[in-house]
Design a protein around this motif. Structure first.
Motif, PDB file in Angstrom:
ATOM      1  N   SER A 175       0.822  -1.209   0.000  1.00 19.71           N
ATOM      2  CA  SER A 175       0.000   0.000   0.000  1.00 19.71           C
ATOM      3  C   SER A 175       0.851   1.252   0.000  1.00 19.71           C
ATOM      4  O   SER A 175       1.574   1.521   0.969  1.00 19.71           O
ATOM      5  N   PRO A 176       0.777   2.062  -1.051  1.00 22.96           N
ATOM      6  CA  PRO A 176       1.481   3.353  -1.036  1.00 22.96           C
ATOM      7  C   PRO A 176       1.011   4.246   0.114  1.00 22.96           C
ATOM      8  O   PRO A 176       1.810   4.975   0.702  1.00 22.96           O
ATOM      9  N   LEU A 177      -0.275   4.181   0.456  1.00 26.35           N
ATOM     10  CA  LEU A 177      -0.796   5.003   1.547  1.00 26.35           C
ATOM     11  C   LEU A 177      -0.143   4.624   2.866  1.00 26.35           C
ATOM     12  O   LEU A 177       0.293   5.498   3.639  1.00 26.35           O
ATOM     13  N   LEU A 178      -0.044   3.322   3.127  1.00 26.01           N
ATOM     14  CA  LEU A 178       0.569   2.876   4.380  1.00 26.01           C
ATOM     15  C   LEU A 178       2.043   3.254   4.410  1.00 26.01           C
ATOM     16  O   LEU A 178       2.576   3.641   5.453  1.00 26.01           O
ATOM     17  N   ARG A 179       2.712   3.151   3.265  1.00 27.47           N
ATOM     18  CA  ARG A 179       4.118   3.553   3.236  1.00 27.47           C
ATOM     19  C   ARG A 179       4.281   5.033   3.550  1.00 27.47           C
ATOM     20  O   ARG A 179       5.196   5.440   4.269  1.00 27.47           O
ATOM     21  N   ARG A 180       3.383   5.859   3.001  1.00 29.41           N
ATOM     22  CA  ARG A 180       3.484   7.296   3.256  1.00 29.41           C
ATOM     23  C   ARG A 180       3.222   7.612   4.722  1.00 29.41           C
ATOM     24  O   ARG A 180       3.962   8.385   5.352  1.00 29.41           O
ATOM     25  N   LEU A 181       2.186   6.997   5.301  1.00 23.06           N
ATOM     26  CA  LEU A 181       1.888   7.236   6.711  1.00 23.06           C
ATOM     27  C   LEU A 181       3.023   6.744   7.604  1.00 23.06           C
ATOM     28  O   LEU A 181       3.369   7.383   8.607  1.00 23.06           O
ATOM     29  N   HIS A 182       3.595   5.593   7.244  1.00 17.20           N
ATOM     30  CA  HIS A 182       4.703   5.052   8.023  1.00 17.20           C
ATOM     31  C   HIS A 182       5.902   5.994   7.972  1.00 17.20           C
ATOM     32  O   HIS A 182       6.566   6.255   8.990  1.00 17.20           O
ATOM     33  N   ALA A 183       6.202   6.543   6.786  1.00 14.53           N
ATOM     34  CA  ALA A 183       7.325   7.468   6.655  1.00 14.53           C
ATOM     35  C   ALA A 183       7.073   8.748   7.450  1.00 14.53           C
ATOM     36  O   ALA A 183       7.988   9.292   8.088  1.00 14.53           O
ATOM     37  N   GLU A 184       5.826   9.252   7.415  1.00 14.36           N
ATOM     38  CA  GLU A 184       5.505  10.458   8.173  1.00 14.36           C
ATOM     39  C   GLU A 184       5.640  10.221   9.665  1.00 14.36           C
ATOM     40  O   GLU A 184       6.122  11.091  10.410  1.00 14.36           O
ATOM     41  N   LEU A 185       5.221   9.035  10.129  1.00 13.44           N
ATOM     42  CA  LEU A 185       5.347   8.716  11.542  1.00 13.44           C
ATOM     43  C   LEU A 185       6.816   8.662  11.947  1.00 13.44           C
ATOM     44  O   LEU A 185       7.206   9.186  13.006  1.00 13.44           O
ATOM     45  N   GLN A 186       7.647   8.023  11.116  1.00  7.45           N
ATOM     46  CA  GLN A 186       9.065   7.956  11.417  1.00  7.45           C
ATOM     47  C   GLN A 186       9.688   9.353  11.491  1.00  7.45           C
ATOM     48  O   GLN A 186      10.495   9.655  12.374  1.00  7.45           O
ATOM     49  N   GLN A 187       9.295  10.198  10.543  1.00  6.70           N
ATOM     50  CA  GLN A 187       9.822  11.565  10.552  1.00  6.70           C
ATOM     51  C   GLN A 187       9.363  12.316  11.799  1.00  6.70           C
ATOM     52  O   GLN A 187      10.136  13.050  12.412  1.00  6.70           O
ATOM     53  N   HIS A 188       8.121  12.102  12.184  1.00  7.68           N
ATOM     54  CA  HIS A 188       7.593  12.766  13.369  1.00  7.68           C
ATOM     55  C   HIS A 188       8.344  12.322  14.624  1.00  7.68           C
ATOM     56  O   HIS A 188       8.700  13.146  15.480  1.00  7.68           O
ATOM     57  N   LEU A 189       8.622  11.023  14.755  1.00  8.10           N
ATOM     58  CA  LEU A 189       9.325  10.526  15.932  1.00  8.10           C
ATOM     59  C   LEU A 189      10.757  11.055  15.988  1.00  8.10           C
ATOM     60  O   LEU A 189      11.289  11.337  17.069  1.00  8.10           O
ATOM     61  N   GLN A 190      11.388  11.163  14.813  1.00  9.56           N
ATOM     62  CA  GLN A 190      12.758  11.662  14.789  1.00  9.56           C
ATOM     63  C   GLN A 190      12.842  13.132  15.163  1.00  9.56           C
ATOM     64  O   GLN A 190      13.874  13.610  15.635  1.00  9.56           O
ATOM     65  N   GLN A 191      11.751  13.856  14.972  1.00 12.92           N
ATOM     66  CA  GLN A 191      11.743  15.279  15.283  1.00 12.92           C
ATOM     67  C   GLN A 191      11.349  15.577  16.723  1.00 12.92           C
ATOM     68  O   GLN A 191      11.349  16.737  17.130  1.00 12.92           O
ATOM     69  N   GLN A 192      10.993  14.529  17.494  1.00 11.11           N
ATOM     70  CA  GLN A 192      10.622  14.750  18.883  1.00 11.11           C
ATOM     71  C   GLN A 192      11.837  15.248  19.665  1.00 11.11           C
ATOM     72  O   GLN A 192      12.913  14.657  19.590  1.00 11.11           O
ATOM     73  N   PRO A 193      11.693  16.334  20.488  1.00  9.09           N
ATOM     74  CA  PRO A 193      12.836  16.869  21.240  1.00  9.09           C
ATOM     75  C   PRO A 193      13.164  15.992  22.439  1.00  9.09           C
ATOM     76  O   PRO A 193      12.333  15.244  22.933  1.00  9.09           O
ATOM     77  N   GLY A 194      14.398  16.082  22.920  1.00 12.65           N
ATOM     78  CA  GLY A 194      14.791  15.422  24.160  1.00 12.65           C
ATOM     79  C   GLY A 194      15.054  13.952  24.027  1.00 12.65           C
ATOM     80  O   GLY A 194      15.074  13.221  25.012  1.00 12.65           O
ATOM     81  N   LYS A 195      15.259  13.474  22.816  1.00 11.18           N
ATOM     82  CA  LYS A 195      15.513  12.050  22.653  1.00 11.18           C
ATOM     83  C   LYS A 195      17.010  11.793  22.695  1.00 11.18           C
ATOM     84  O   LYS A 195      17.786  12.446  22.001  1.00 11.18           O
ATOM     85  N   SER A 196      17.400  10.874  23.535  1.00 16.22           N
ATOM     86  CA  SER A 196      18.801  10.471  23.581  1.00 16.22           C
ATOM     87  C   SER A 196      19.021   9.352  22.589  1.00 16.22           C
ATOM     88  O   SER A 196      18.094   8.761  22.079  1.00 16.22           O
ATOM     89  N   SER A 197      20.306   9.084  22.378  1.00 20.17           N
ATOM     90  CA  SER A 197      20.612   8.023  21.423  1.00 20.17           C
ATOM     91  C   SER A 197      20.097   6.683  21.893  1.00 20.17           C
ATOM     92  O   SER A 197      19.801   5.794  21.109  1.00 20.17           O
ATOM     93  N   SER A 198      19.978   6.532  23.220  1.00 25.84           N
ATOM     94  CA  SER A 198      19.509   5.242  23.727  1.00 25.84           C
ATOM     95  C   SER A 198      18.015   5.093  23.607  1.00 25.84           C
ATOM     96  O   SER A 198      17.495   3.989  23.606  1.00 25.84           O
ATOM     97  N   SER A 199      17.296   6.242  23.515  1.00 27.74           N
ATOM     98  CA  SER A 199      15.839   6.147  23.461  1.00 27.74           C
ATOM     99  C   SER A 199      15.275   6.566  22.123  1.00 27.74           C
ATOM    100  O   SER A 199      14.073   6.603  21.944  1.00 27.74           O
ATOM    101  N   SER A 200      16.138   6.976  21.227  1.00 26.69           N
ATOM    102  CA  SER A 200      15.647   7.393  19.919  1.00 26.69           C
ATOM    103  C   SER A 200      15.208   6.187  19.112  1.00 26.69           C
ATOM    104  O   SER A 200      15.603   5.063  19.379  1.00 26.69           O
ATOM    105  N   SER A 201      14.379   6.481  18.111  1.00 26.24           N
ATOM    106  CA  SER A 201      13.888   5.372  17.286  1.00 26.24           C
ATOM    107  C   SER A 201      15.015   4.845  16.426  1.00 26.24           C
ATOM    108  O   SER A 201      15.902   5.579  16.011  1.00 26.24           O
TER     109      SER A 201
END
Length: 485
Positions: free
Chosen positions: A48-74
Motif C-alpha cells: 500500500s502506497p498510503l501505508l508507506r506514506r503514513l509510516h514514513a511520516e510517523l518515522q519523521q515525526h518521531l525523529q523530530q521529537q525533542p529530548g531524545k537520547s541516542s539510547s531512546s531514539s527510534s
C-alpha cells in the motif's frame, strides 16, 4: 504475491524449467545455467502506497521529537522485507503498531507499487505443457495490466512482471481449468453453447414458419433442441488452426472436406456420424483478449475431441467437457498423459506427411541475418509442418471414438500400450531419413498415386530405432500401408 495464496512456507526454489535449452525442448534460445528465484510474500508496507506514506511520516515525526537520547531514539533496520522500530516516550506505541502493520503479510495487494527491489510475481498452476511463448505473452499482459493500474512504472525501461510455472502446485491443472470455467460461466458474458455451429440455428423467419407447422403437427423434429454432448451420436471434432511459422496443418481445408464426406459413413462405438470444425485461437481485430479466451473455451467445450499440434494450443484440452468416459485430446507428434482426459498421440513418422519449419528454410536461405541455430536437430524435428493423409487420420479418429465412452476399454488399451498411433512411411519413402527432411537437406519423393501410409498402435515414445522391433511382434494395425500405382 499476496498472503491469501497459501504459500506462507515458500522461500525460494531453483529450477531449470523455462530457460535452459538442455532441459526444455521449448527453449529455442537457451542453454543458460539454471537459476534461483527468491520469492517471499509482500508485506502490507509494500502493498500500500498510503501505508508507506503514513509510516514514513510517523518515522519523521518521531525523529523530530525533542529530548531524545541516542539510547531512546527510534531505530530501524530493513532486511528482506522486515522492519523493526522502537521509540521511547509518547510515540513508542504508535511506532510499534506501525512496524507490526508494515511487516504483516498483505492479504490483498491493493493499489500496489513495486520498485527495483521488489517485483510482482505471478504463479501459475502446474500445466502439462512447457509453452514458453505463453509465458512470454502472459508476462507482457501482466506487465501492461500492472502499468495501467499504476503498480508498475511505464516506459520501455520500466519494470516487468515475472510469470512462473509453479511445479507441484496444490491445485491440479484440471481443477484450475474447472475453476476458470466456473468463473467465466458465472460472468455476464458466460460461454456460448455452440460457437462453431455444429448445430446451426435457423433464421428467424424459418423458425417462425416451422413453429406454425409444428403447431399443426408437422416439423416437430426440426424444433428439437440440439442434443447434449453426452447424448450426441455425432462425433464432434475440433482442429486447432495454426497460422505461425511452425507446426501448421497445411492441408486443413482438405481435412475439413474429407470429414464432410465421411459424414454418416463414420461408425465408431456409439457414434454414427462425424462433424469437424476448425478453431483459430490467435487474436484478431474482431476477436481478441477476453472475448477470444471465452470463444476458445466454449469451442473446446462443445466438442468431443480436440486435435492439436504439439505446442501451447494443446493446453486448451484441459477445458474439454467430461462426456461419460471423458473427452479426448489428440496430439500430433506429442505424447503426454492428461489425467481424466483421454489422450491419444498421433505420431507422424511418415516423411511424406512432414515438411520443414519456416525457420529451417530461413537458415538455408542466402543473405545476412539468419536465425539463431543453437536449437539443434530436435527442434527442427519438432517444428515441422504436417500434411495429413485423411485416410490415416480417419483411422486414428475411429480408434479414439471407440473408447470415448468406454473407460474400461481405454484402461485396457493403456495397459496394452495401444492408445497411440504411428503413421509409418508411405510406400516409396521408406529410405528417406526423417532428420534430413526436417533439416531441409533432402526432398521427399512424391508417392505413387493412391499410396497410403500405414497406421499402427503402440506405446508412447517409439522412435524409428525401436519401431523395427515393435513391428516384429504382433502390433495392432489401424490401417495397412498401400503401395498405390
Amino acid at each position: 504475491m499476496n498472503g491469501a495464496s497459501g504459500l506462507d512456507d515458500l522461500r525460494s526454489w531453483g529450477t531449470a524449467w523455462n530457460i535452459p535449452g538442455h532441459t526444455n525442448s521449448d527453449a529455442i534460445v537457451g542453454n543458460q545455467d539454471a537459476w534461483t528465484l527468491q520469492v517471499r510474500l509482500a508485506t502490507a508496507l509494500e502493498a500500500s502506497p498510503l501505508l508507506r506514506r503514513l509510516h514514513a511520516e510517523l518515522q519523521q515525526h518521531l525523529q523530530q521529537q525533542p529530548g531524545k537520547s541516542s539510547s531512546s531514539s527510534s531505530s530501524s533496520s530493513s532486511t528482506h522485507g522486515t522492519y523493526a522500530s522502537a521509540a521511547a516516550g509518547e510515540g513508542a506505541g504508535a511506532a510499534a503498531a506501525a512496524a507490526a502493520a508494515a511487516t504483516a503479510p498483505s492479504g490483498t495487494l491493493w493499489s500496489s507499487a513495486f520498485s527495483r527491489c521488489t517485483l510482482p510475481v505471478v504463479l501459475l498452476a502446474d500445466w502439462f505443457f512447457n509453452f514458453s511463448e505463453f509465458f512470454e505473452n502472459a508476462a507482457t499482459a501482466a506487465t501492461y495490466l500492472l502499468q495501467r493500474q499504476g503498480m508498475l512504472p511505464g516506459g520501455s525501461g520500466g519494470l516487468r512482471a515475472v510469470v512462473c510455472k509453479l511445479i507441484g502446485s496444490p491445485m491440479p491443472p484440471l481443477d484450475t481449468a474447472a475453476a476458470v470455467v466456473r468463473h467465466v460461466e458465472a460472468s455476464p458474458h458466460g460461454l456460448a453453447e455452440d460457437p462453431l455451429g455444429f448445430y446451426p440455428r435457423k433464421p428467424e423467419a424459418a423458425v417462425a414458419a416451422t413453429t406454425t407447422a409444428a403447431a399443426a403437427g408437422a416439423g416437430a423434429e426440426a424444433l428439437q433442441p440440439p442434443p447434449t454432448l453426452h447424448e450426441d451420436t455425432t462425433l464432434r471434432v475440433v482442429f486447432e488452426a495454426r497460422a505461425g511459422s511452425t507446426r501448421n496443418i497445411r492441408n486443413l481445408h482438405q481435412v475439413m472436406e474429407a470429414c464432410d464426406k465421411w459424414g454418416a459413413d463414420f461408425k465408431a462405438g456409439p457414434f454414427t456420424r462425424i462433424a469437424c470444425r476448425a478453431l483459430a485461437t490467435a487474436d484478431t481485430p474482431d476477436l481478441h483478449g477476453g472475448a477470444r479466451l471465452r470463444h476458445t473455451m466454449a469451442a473446446v467445450r462443445s466438442a468431443h475431441v480436440l486435435v492439436a499440434m504439439h505446442g501451447a494450443g494443446a493446453a486448451n484440452a484441459l477445458f474439454l467437457r467430461a462426456d461419460g468416459g471423458g473427452s479426448a485430446a489428440g496430439g500430433l507428434r506429442a505424447a503426454t498423459a492428461l489425467l481424466e482426459i483421454h489422450f491419444h498421440a498421433y505420431n507422424l513418422e511418415d516423411p511424406a506427411q512432414c515438411s520443414p519449419a519456416d525457420w529451417v528454410l530461413a537458415i538455408k536461405a542466402p543473405g545476412p541475418g539468419t536465425p539463431n541455430t543453437r536449437h539443434g536437430m530436435g527442434h527442427a524435428m519438432r517444428d515441422q509442418h504436417v500434411t495429413l493423409q485423411p485416410e490415416g487420420l480417419r483411422a486414428m479418429l475411429t480408434h479414439v471414438a471407440s473408447m470415448l465412452r468406454d473407460p474400461e476399454g481405454y484402461g485396457r488399451a493403456r495397459e496394452q500400450g495401444n492408445l497411440h498411433g504411428y503413421a509409418l512411411p508411405t510406400p516409396g519413402t521408406e529410405a528417406v531419413a526423417l532428420e534430413q527432411t526436417a533439416a531441409g537437406d533432402e526432398e521427399v519423393p512424391a508417392p505413387a498415386r493412391g499410396a497410403l501410409c500405414g497406421v499402427v498402435l503402440g506405446p508412447p515414445g517409439l522412435a524409428p530405432v525401436n519401431m523395427t522391433e515393435h513391428l516384429k511382434g504382433s502390433p495392432q494395425w489401424l490401417l495397412q500401408p498401400r503401395s498405390g500405382r
